[in-house]
Design an enzyme around this catalytic site. Structure first.
Site, PDB file in Angstrom:
ATOM      1  N   GLU A 253      15.372  20.184   9.479  1.00  0.00           N
ATOM      2  CA  GLU A 253      13.991  19.752   9.640  1.00  0.00           C
ATOM      3  C   GLU A 253      13.138  20.811  10.340  1.00  0.00           C
ATOM      4  O   GLU A 253      13.465  21.251  11.437  1.00  0.00           O
ATOM      5  CB  GLU A 253      13.955  18.430  10.414  1.00  0.00           C
ATOM      6  N   THR A 295       9.268  17.026   3.515  1.00  0.00           N
ATOM      7  CA  THR A 295      10.719  17.020   3.275  1.00  0.00           C
ATOM      8  C   THR A 295      11.051  16.602   1.843  1.00  0.00           C
ATOM      9  O   THR A 295      11.904  17.204   1.183  1.00  0.00           O
ATOM     10  CB  THR A 295      11.449  16.046   4.222  1.00  0.00           C
ATOM     11  N   ASP A 469      13.462  22.958   5.657  1.00  0.00           N
ATOM     12  CA  ASP A 469      12.753  22.229   4.599  1.00  0.00           C
ATOM     13  C   ASP A 469      11.309  22.691   4.409  1.00  0.00           C
ATOM     14  O   ASP A 469      10.814  22.746   3.289  1.00  0.00           O
ATOM     15  CB  ASP A 469      12.834  20.700   4.798  1.00  0.00           C
TER      16      ASP A 469
HETATM   17  C1  GP9 Z   1      11.506  11.510   7.147  1.00  0.00           C
HETATM   18  C2  GP9 Z   1      11.873  12.908   7.394  1.00  0.00           C
HETATM   19  C3  GP9 Z   1      10.700  13.707   7.856  1.00  0.00           C
HETATM   20  O1  GP9 Z   1      12.504  10.730   6.626  1.00  0.00           O
HETATM   21  O2  GP9 Z   1      12.479  13.440   6.283  1.00  0.00           O
HETATM   22  O3  GP9 Z   1       9.773  13.832   6.867  1.00  0.00           O
HETATM   23  P1  GP9 Z   1       8.640  14.928   6.877  1.00  0.00           P
HETATM   24  O4  GP9 Z   1       7.510  14.379   7.710  1.00  0.00           O
HETATM   25  O5  GP9 Z   1       9.180  16.181   7.456  1.00  0.00           O
HETATM   26  O6  GP9 Z   1       8.288  15.078   5.471  1.00  0.00           O
HETATM   27 MN    MN Z   2      10.644  17.608   7.082  1.00  0.00          MN
END
Ligand code: GP9
Ligand code: MN
Length: 633
Positions: A253, A295, A469
């Protein structure tokens, strides 16, 4: 006459209040909606009344007799919609969407168990319908009114104003709520169940219309284009090197490349990842290509080697399309495919999309034990997440493809003190300051996960892929960022270079190397499939195998039309030298000086980039893969 004084509120207001109270009770106590702050509580309280008023106030436009009939049926139909959602929710912990209702297997599943999901006390939910019904029949003469134009307009103004007020609060709480569409629960929480349905219908009709007008005609041209740019298995240097191995894919993340091999306050930010470079293939010029779907866009890119959309989240808007995604391809090659992510399954519409593209299992938040202690920010801490996942991973039939999506390093980068191993940075941006300790936390979580993989015996027979990501620090923090990077300012060139995210392919027992070629998330699918020894001749993909001996394309396209080539970086009409960052020219002159504007070295490539993005968009908008046979068997 007497009665009329007793009921001095118009019936549509009484009906709105009753319906509003009921809806609020259902939201608050029967749906399991998470409320994180007072503002959310307030919005949740307001929105049932805003939508009830909007709906019932329509009655003033009817003739006297029609008013009563409208109110009766409006309260009945409104209640039925609420109730169907409740029954659906009891089974799926999700709200009804139009596609699910008409196409999904969900509705069929529900049919058989519907009775078991209805409870006798639910009848109380029809209480206000009975009251409205009774009042409108018994006291028709008291309630029916020959409304003056002024009152009608007033009712309309008030209901629209109320709705707008609700929307503005929601927008303040969740910017770009409607454009980005991230989660049905967020939508219902913020704009209410009924407005959510209207929104869902609008979204659905728009994509249906585009789909209806598409026929297979565009397909041959697009197929031609992708075939011309395809890297073949014969040219792939590592084709089959990981044949039949498990794939463990870790989505990191918000981790950007600028933290790799970098320090903060004299401390390494990512010691584990830095060491991992030694025995992995590490791509140092690898770009994320995501847009509003964040993401989920990155997931879409790696699964399909198609670009996400310029607006909205393709996972939401086109979650029902025909795809030829990696899980499907792997499934037909004997793999079992899984996602591990400790969040609501409906976030980014993942439940629907995952089902559509062939994932066998989705270990969502309900698969984990989550409590106050082991959570921070968005939910379960990464270390706990990996720890609790191992048992599931061990139980899977092999070979498997398992994608893990981390969460702790998510904006606003919160971390409890005991989890922070390094000090925050010191600048005017709290976001950037806190980013470093949370990145370090995720680095440690991944390190521990590698240990657990080794201990549990999952490591040896797997390849492990790690990828950032998307960016974590937006250009809003440019000032602090320029301070950290020791630059005078963050130029458009720097901004593009900051879109690099780490990408590792770690194959136990195989020496890796650092690869400097430009690459992007679009290239992940063909690269991985070739490593696993799976041919991609029949597939339609926009990416290429990063281990191919010859590159078939000169650019990495970002979703906003910016791009990177070996020599240039192009963004916002400006063409830069990739090596030095020097501005080579500007295409459209923003300063009004016509002479300074013109063609640059980037201009010819720009047309190619635009064409590629538009081909990919056409595939998605027209759902064109339904006209194509992928022959996966
Ligand atoms: C939510 C996580 C975060 O499930 O994948 O999402 P994002 O805000 O980074 O798209
Ligand atoms: Mn994300």
């Amino acid at each position: 006459m007497q009665k009329k004084q007793f009921f001095n509120l118009p019936l549509y207001i009484i009906a709105s209040i009753l319906f509003g109270i009921k809806t609020y009770i259902v939201y608050r106590f029967l749906f399991n909606i998470s409320l994180e702050n007072i503002m959310q509580e307030v919005i949740l309280f307001i929105n049932p009344f805003a939508s009830a008023f909007l709906f019932f106030a329509i009655s003033v436009w009817f003739k006297e007799k029609g008013q009563m009939r409208f109110l009766r049926y409006a309260s009945l139909i409104g209640t039925l919609i609420l109730y169907f959602n409740l029954v659906f929710y009891r089974n799926f912990t999700d709200f009804i969407t139009i596609p699910v209702l008409f196409q999904g297997s969900n509705a069929a599943d529900l049919g058989t168990s519907a009775l078991a999901l209805m409870h006798i006390p639910d009848l109380l939910l029809f209480l206000d319908v009975i009251i409205v019904w009774y009042l409108s029949k018994k006291y028709t003469d008291d309630f029916k009114v020959d409304y003056k134009k002024r009152s009608k307009v007033l009712a309309l103004t008030f209901s629209v104003g109320f709705l707008l007020f609700n929307y503005l609060l929601a927008e303040a709480e969740r910017p770009q709520l409607l454009q980005r569409t991230f989660d049905r629960e967020y939508l219902v929480k913020n704009i209410g169940l009924f407005n959510y349905h209207i929104y869902d219908i609008a979204l659905q009709s728009k994509s249906q219309a585009q789909r209806v007008f598409a026929d297979g005609n565009e397909m041959p041209e697009i197929e031609d284009y992708t075939k011309q740019h395809k890297t073949s298995a014969e040219n792939s240097e590592l084709f089959g090197i990981a044949e039949d191995k498990n794939v463990i894919f870790i989505s990191l993340e918000s981790i950007q490349s600028f933290v790799i091999n970098n320090t903060v306050n004299g401390e390494e930010v990512t010691p584990f990842l830095n060491d991992l470079i030694e025995d992995s293939f590490y791509f140092e010029n690898f770009y994320h290509q995501t847009e509003q779907g964040k993401t989920s866009d990155s997931e879409f890119l790696i699964e399909n080697s198609l670009y996400p959309l310029p607006r909205g989240a393709v996972y939401f808007t086109h979650g029902q399309n025909e795809y030829n995604a990696m899980p499907e391809v792997l499934n037909s090659n004997g793999y079992n495919s899984n996602v591990f992510h400790a969040n609501n399954k409906s976030f980014w519409n993942r439940d629907v999309m995952y089902d559509n593209i062939g994932y066998d299992n989705f270990y969502d938040v309900t698969a984990y034990e989550v409590d106050q202690e082991n959570s921070v920010g968005w939910g379960l801490k990464d270390k706990e997440f990996f720890e609790q996942s191992i048992k599931y991973l061990q139980s899977l039939p092999e070979p498997y493809y398992s994608k893990f999506i981390t969460l702790t390093n998510h904006y606003p980068f919160e971390l409890s003190e005991e989890d922070a191993s390094i000090e925050p940075y010191n600048s005017n941006s709290k976001t950037l300051n806190q980013y470093f300790p949370t990145v370090r936390y995720t680095d440690e979580a991944v390190e521990a996960f590698f240990e657990q993989l080794k201990e549990s015996g999952e490591y040896e027979n797997s390849i492990i892929v790690l990828m950032g990501d998307h960016y974590g620090i937006s250009d809003f923090h440019d000032k602090a960022m320029s301070m950290y990077l020791e630059k005078d300012e963050i130029t458009a060139y720097d901004h593009i270079q900051l879109q690099r995210v780490p990408f590792f392919i770690h194959i136990p027992g195989v020496d890796g190397k650092v690869i400097s070629d430009i690459a992007g998330q679009i290239d992940v699918k063909p690269t991985l499939l070739h490593l696993l020894g799976i041919e991609t001749t029949e597939d339609i993909m926009f990416g290429q195998d990063l281990f191919a001996s010859e590159s078939k394309k000169d650019f990495v396209a970002l979703r906003d039309g910016s791009f990177i080539t070996d020599e240039y970086v192009y963004s916002k009409d400006q063409c830069f030298n990739r090596e030095t960052g020097e501005l080579l020219g500007t295409e459209v002159n923003q300063l009004g000086n016509e002479e300074a504007a013109g063609e640059t070295a980037c201009t010819p490539i720009k047309a190619d980039v635009e064409q590629e993005l538009s081909y990919s968009d056409k595939v998605i908008y027209g759902d064109l893969f339904r006209f194509y046979n992928f022959n996966n068997e």
